[in-house]
Design an enzyme around this catalytic site. Structure first.
Site, PDB file in Angstrom:
ATOM      1  N   VAL A  73      43.714  37.165  38.182  1.00 40.33           N
ATOM      2  CA  VAL A  73      42.309  37.678  38.362  1.00 40.33           C
ATOM      3  C   VAL A  73      42.229  37.316  39.839  1.00 40.33           C
ATOM      4  O   VAL A  73      42.370  36.327  40.391  1.00 40.33           O
ATOM      5  CB  VAL A  73      41.144  36.920  37.328  1.00 40.33           C
ATOM      6  CG1 VAL A  73      40.005  37.538  37.658  1.00 40.33           C
ATOM      7  CG2 VAL A  73      41.633  37.151  35.962  1.00 40.33           C
TER       8      VAL A  73
ATOM      9  N   THR B 158      40.304  35.968  42.246  1.00 42.16           N
ATOM     10  CA  THR B 158      39.101  34.831  42.407  1.00 42.16           C
ATOM     11  C   THR B 158      39.321  33.774  43.360  1.00 42.16           C
ATOM     12  O   THR B 158      40.707  34.008  43.589  1.00 42.16           O
ATOM     13  CB  THR B 158      38.971  34.009  41.033  1.00 42.16           C
ATOM     14  OG1 THR B 158      40.185  33.462  40.693  1.00 42.16           O
ATOM     15  CG2 THR B 158      38.446  34.897  39.859  1.00 42.16           C
TER      16      THR B 158
ATOM     17  N   ASP C  88      27.726  24.237  35.990  1.00 37.10           N
ATOM     18  CA  ASP C  88      29.038  24.313  36.574  1.00 37.10           C
ATOM     19  C   ASP C  88      28.781  22.925  37.467  1.00 37.10           C
ATOM     20  O   ASP C  88      27.666  22.607  37.791  1.00 37.10           O
ATOM     21  CB  ASP C  88      28.988  25.383  37.829  1.00 37.10           C
ATOM     22  CG  ASP C  88      30.397  25.526  38.380  1.00 37.10           C
ATOM     23  OD1 ASP C  88      30.739  24.790  39.479  1.00 37.10           O
ATOM     24  OD2 ASP C  88      30.996  26.759  38.059  1.00 37.10           O
TER      25      ASP C  88
ATOM     26  N   TYR D  49      49.235  24.168  32.499  1.00 37.53           N
ATOM     27  CA  TYR D  49      48.488  25.078  32.259  1.00 37.53           C
ATOM     28  C   TYR D  49      48.666  25.939  31.190  1.00 37.53           C
ATOM     29  O   TYR D  49      47.674  26.176  30.285  1.00 37.53           O
ATOM     30  CB  TYR D  49      48.453  26.055  33.558  1.00 37.53           C
ATOM     31  CG  TYR D  49      47.423  27.038  33.596  1.00 37.53           C
ATOM     32  CD1 TYR D  49      45.889  26.689  33.593  1.00 37.53           C
ATOM     33  CD2 TYR D  49      47.938  28.469  33.444  1.00 37.53           C
ATOM     34  CE1 TYR D  49      45.086  27.741  33.689  1.00 37.53           C
ATOM     35  CE2 TYR D  49      46.957  29.499  33.350  1.00 37.53           C
ATOM     36  CZ  TYR D  49      45.472  29.300  33.609  1.00 37.53           C
ATOM     37  OH  TYR D  49      44.559  30.286  33.442  1.00 37.53           O
TER      38      TYR D  49
END
Length: 247
Positions: free
Chosen positions: A183, A185, A36, A150
């Site tokens: 989701v 997140t 990451d 996207y």
């Protein structure tokens, strides 16, 4: 313990789906390389897992960074059994407001990184008869208003997944994609809705079962597709979307 003695790379591991996937795989015995750009976040996840997880600073938008992550995994462990391409970027706006720099960044992180990582990892996955799980999206199966870039990248991930699945089937390498709905997140909660949009165009793009799903719902799908339980499954785009894309 489906992942006992397996070496697994998880990108985007500092938070969200990546962190949930890393933790789920760890409970099944995996030894993890957590990539990451937020190396502190990846380190925190690694600490929560234990000594079987190694954090690595990783920049998905860089081809050299992608190759470097694979090299570090091989240097540390000598093999790779599974690659989870989860790192991703969400950005949206009406088409006329979405400039070239935003497009280029979206393509680099969401699509090109999947290509570069998979290409670098493939010789090692052939040696281990391993597999790849790519994170696409429900937006890779349908169109979503105000999300042209996207959608394009996630459709591209699905195309790349299918192509690699066919090309490497005879070598024993499986490649699959997961297509989640929204989701819960930080990436989703921090999104800012563009101004002056037709919200009615977005109403179809949600789970028919109600609320957004949990990262752990997606992690469970990753764990299944990467395991021997799915040994005859390759080239699929697996919706985890509460019937969003069913019709």
């Amino acid at each position: 313990m489906r992942y006992q003695d397996k070496i697994v790379i998880v990108t985007g591991a500092a938070s969200g789906i990546g962190a949930a996937t890393a933790r789920a795989l760890a409970t099944e015995g995996a030894t993890l390389v957590l990539g990451d750009r937020n190396v502190q976040g990846a380190s925190d996840v690694a600490i929560s897992i234990g000594k079987q997880a190694m954090p690595v600073e990783f920049e998905a938008s860089s081809a050299d960074g992608c190759r470097g992550l694979i090299e570090q995994a091989i240097s540390a462990h000598g093999r790779i059994d599974m690659l989870c391409n989860i790192a991703g970027l969400m950005d949206w706006a009406p088409l006329e407001q979405f400039d070239e720099s935003r497009w280029d960044q979206m393509v680099a992180v969401n699509l090109s990184a999947v290509f570069h990582l998979s290409r670098a990892a493939m010789p090692h996955l052939v040696a281990s008869r391993g597999n790849i799980v790519n994170m696409a999206s429900a937006a890779g199966l349908v169109g979503v208003a105000y999300s042209a870039a996207y959608c394009a990248t996630k459709h591209g991930v699905i195309g790349l997944t299918k192509s690699m699945a066919i090309e490497f089937a005879s070598a024993g390498v499986r490649v699959n994609a997961i297509c989640p709905t929204g989701v819960k997140t930080a990436m989703m909660s921090n999104l800012v809705w563009p101004e002056n949009i037709d919200v009615s165009l977005l109403m179809r793009n949600s789970s028919k079962l109600g609320d957004m799903i949990d990262p752990e719902d997606v992690a469970a799908a990753v764990c299944f597709l990467g395991s021997s339980d799915a040994r005859q499954v390759s080239g699929i785009s697996f919706p985890v979307d509460g019937a969003q894309t069913a019709g």
